[in-house]
Write an enzyme that holds these catalytic residues in place. Sequence first.
Site, mmCIF file in Angstrom:
data_model
loop_
_atom_site.group_PDB
_atom_site.id
_atom_site.type_symbol
_atom_site.label_atom_id
_atom_site.label_comp_id
_atom_site.label_asym_id
_atom_site.label_seq_id
_atom_site.Cartn_x
_atom_site.Cartn_y
_atom_site.Cartn_z
ATOM 1 N N GLY A 221 0.740 -1.421 -0.037
ATOM 2 C CA GLY A 221 -0.120 0.161 -0.060
ATOM 3 C C GLY A 221 0.972 1.408 0.065
ATOM 4 N N PRO A 223 2.281 4.934 1.084
ATOM 5 C CA PRO A 223 2.917 5.441 2.248
ATOM 6 C C PRO A 223 2.214 6.128 3.092
ATOM 7 C CG PRO A 223 4.437 6.241 0.413
ATOM 8 C CD PRO A 223 3.116 5.511 -0.071
ATOM 9 N N GLY A 224 1.904 5.579 4.310
ATOM 10 C CA GLY A 224 1.118 6.257 5.406
ATOM 11 C C GLY A 224 -0.231 5.736 5.380
ATOM 12 N N GLY A 226 -1.118 2.920 6.778
ATOM 13 C CA GLY A 226 -1.340 2.063 7.843
ATOM 14 C C GLY A 226 -0.707 0.944 8.213
ATOM 15 N N GLU A 444 -5.207 33.202 -10.846
ATOM 16 C CA GLU A 444 -6.101 32.135 -10.117
ATOM 17 C C GLU A 444 -7.681 32.515 -10.567
ATOM 18 O OE1 GLU A 444 -4.664 29.808 -8.438
ATOM 19 O OE2 GLU A 444 -2.914 30.714 -8.303
ATOM 20 N N HIS A 447 -7.966 30.097 -13.510
ATOM 21 C CA HIS A 447 -8.100 28.537 -13.283
ATOM 22 C C HIS A 447 -9.671 28.273 -12.544
ATOM 23 C CE1 HIS A 447 -4.029 27.218 -13.185
ATOM 24 N NE2 HIS A 447 -3.394 28.066 -12.444
ATOM 25 N N ASP A 519 2.216 25.078 -13.475
ATOM 26 C CA ASP A 519 1.056 24.517 -14.078
ATOM 27 C C ASP A 519 1.423 23.849 -15.549
ATOM 28 O OD1 ASP A 519 -0.807 25.658 -12.536
ATOM 29 O OD2 ASP A 519 -0.836 27.810 -13.555
HETATM 30 P P1 ADP Z 1 2.821 2.894 6.456
HETATM 31 O O1 ADP Z 1 1.688 2.297 5.708
HETATM 32 O O2 ADP Z 1 3.530 4.065 5.854
HETATM 33 O O3 ADP Z 1 3.370 2.103 7.435
HETATM 34 P P2 ADP Z 1 1.808 3.874 9.209
HETATM 35 O O4 ADP Z 1 1.444 2.528 9.355
HETATM 36 O O5 ADP Z 1 3.222 4.126 9.900
HETATM 37 O O6 ADP Z 1 2.146 3.948 7.673
HETATM 38 O O7 ADP Z 1 0.735 5.028 9.625
HETATM 39 C C1 ADP Z 1 1.394 6.312 9.988
HETATM 40 C C2 ADP Z 1 0.261 6.927 11.092
HETATM 41 O O8 ADP Z 1 -0.941 7.103 10.354
HETATM 42 C C3 ADP Z 1 -0.126 5.796 11.919
HETATM 43 O O9 ADP Z 1 0.726 5.873 13.199
HETATM 44 C C4 ADP Z 1 -1.397 6.308 12.326
HETATM 45 O O10 ADP Z 1 -1.459 7.354 13.397
HETATM 46 C C5 ADP Z 1 -1.854 6.953 11.104
HETATM 47 N N1 ADP Z 1 -3.055 5.930 10.330
HETATM 48 C C6 ADP Z 1 -2.795 5.419 9.276
HETATM 49 N N2 ADP Z 1 -3.890 4.650 8.617
HETATM 50 C C7 ADP Z 1 -4.440 4.486 9.615
HETATM 51 C C8 ADP Z 1 -5.867 3.988 10.094
HETATM 52 N N3 ADP Z 1 -6.120 3.010 9.068
HETATM 53 N N4 ADP Z 1 -6.526 4.306 11.132
HETATM 54 C C9 ADP Z 1 -5.874 4.808 12.117
HETATM 55 N N5 ADP Z 1 -4.786 5.558 11.857
HETATM 56 C C10 ADP Z 1 -3.963 5.486 10.867
HETATM 57 ZN ZN ZN Z 2 -1.711 28.431 -11.624
#
Ligand code: ADP
Ligand code: ZN
Length: 620
Positions: A221, A223-224, A226, A444, A447, A519
């Site tokens: 998945g 980044p970020g 979860g 702007e 746009h 742009d």
């Molecule tokens: P990665 O997929 O990059 O490993 P992480 O698991 O480290 O991402 O997620 C980073 C932060 O984002 C988590 O510590 C949490 O606080 C938040 N987060 C991400 N997805 C969720 C989710 N589904 N529910 C709650 N918090 C989430």
């Molecule tokens: Zn512009």
Amino acid sequence: MKFKKANNNKNNNDSHSRSLVKNIALILLLFFVMASVFSLFEDPNAKKVEDITLTELAVRISEEKVKEIVIEGDNLDIELKDGVKERSLKEKDTSLPETLRNLGVSEEKINKVNISVKRESEFSKLMGSLLPFLIPLLFLGLILWMMLGQAQKANVSAMSFGRSTARLLKPGEKKRRTTFKDVAGVKEAKEELEEIIDFLKNPKKFTDMGARVPRGVLLLGPPGCGKTLLAKAVAGEADVPFFNVSGSEFVEMFVGVGASRVRDLFKNAKKNAPSILFIDEIDAVGRHRGTGMGGGHDEREQTLNQILVEMDGFDTTTNVIVMAATNRPDVLDPALLRPGRFDRRIVLDNPDIGDREAILNIHIKSKPMAKNADIRRVAERTPGFSGADLANLVNEAAIKATRDGKKVVSQEDILASIEKVMLGPERKSHILSEKEKKIAAYHEAGHALVGHILPHCDPVQKVSIISRGKAAGYTLSLPIEDKHLHSRSEFVDDLAMFLGGYAAEKMVFNDLTTGASNDLERAAKLAHQLVTKFGMSEKLGPITFGNRTETIFLGKEFHEQRYSEKVAAEIDVEIEKFITDACQTAEKVLTENRGKLDKIAEALIKKETIEREEFEKLMG
Ligand code: ADP
Ligand code: ZN
Ligand code: MG
């Protein structure tokens, strides 16, 4: 969650420096002891006895005050007739009477003094001759001893180098444990993982049915989204030992360390079976082998090979499940993905609107929220945000509320933070001149107007000429619902909207500024994708022309860019066509609605920011 370091390198280092400090303290102490011992030898009754010169002694003898002189080496212990004791030194190679005679004391007077010679004590004589050698020797010995100790410790840490650095979470460690409750959304992933947890808890149930325990689970998945969080939640739910290691921790300065760490890690996991072993960011070691580009990395290959070997080495009864996470499944070595290794793949996606609401709700729990806070509305305003972005958003809002001296986090705090997370902080200090302000306003407005008029563009949410991050101004248009598919007509209208600013500047001022460069870049990138990736050019048709931008870094795909010069030229022509068409559309819209364009621009110059409601009122 509390992790305990199974083998803590940092700790080692700490104790290293601690023992160094201890050594130095010890040496200083020894020094003091030695110094005080010397001073003892030197003059045992220094305080009581006064030193006098030989001349003074001579005077005293002439005056017949002296009763007795004891010669010990070169020291003269003098006792006067009135009982006072004094001390002096004699010349080295002459006898005392001779010296006295030379100083003019008469023979008669000398004879009256009782002079005796005492043997020097054996010990002080020995010390006197030995100490000058002993001190430097002792010192050298000490230094050597210290150095040896250090070297030995370095040896020990070199030995533990090959051990795995995984952190172990033991079952029963309930404190601050992450569970599925802390993870919002990702329903399918949770279901899948629950099955895995079930495997670990009741392996017999499955093996009785002849089912094979899954060996590896790969979380994929962006980044970020979860992945790491979910893995921690699995650890919390499963209640079995959980080994947590990051892919990059295998890679060290020395070749072979990674492989040895993998061996150690798997050995530990097997010893603690049933257990879960989690390798985060596995792409750090699991890349395609043997592409030779992007820096062929022998160490990484060895590590990967060792992982493969270990995963094959599990027999069917071993109850260890290997989890791994990556946001780059495209770079993973195919051998990792074959059945028997990471055969379960769980794809996590960025959250949709409902999930966003749920994630936001999890993160606002620990913060005092104002009553007016409408989380649903926030979720609507944040398409494309990852879980981490949302967590960050709530945090930014809390920081903002604190800075403004409020007691609770309000809806405005959150909404204001959305743009901060998306575009960077507002740069109010960045003051535009009248002229620049007018240009930015028309840019702007261009746009916004194109985005408003064209049917397939997302509705305009906000127009602003306050600079943020790198952007001098911005027009925010967001879809009402999350979109998973995008049509050609949407892309074409988006292209026109990208170029709306450029077209407005050209039309109103008959000149161009650098403000449009970003742009143009975005438009060119989108047009390129339309032609080469989405097959949306009429002339070239449904063919993709492999050209992933990260190619050189990855090596493998580098060779995929294989089409003739002729096709390359055709692609260029098609891209150009998309862009010129879009430019014409934008110009047409702006000319036909010049009145509205002026209206928006004027409002922007006056207020700098227009929200959606106001914008729609302006448009009638
Ligand atoms: P990665 O997929 O990059 O490993 P992480 O698991 O480290 O991402 O997620 C980073 C932060 O984002 C988590 O510590 C949490 O606080 C938040 N987060 C991400 N997805 C969720 C989710 N589904 N529910 C709650 N918090 C989430
Ligand atoms: Zn512009
Ligand atoms: Mg992660």
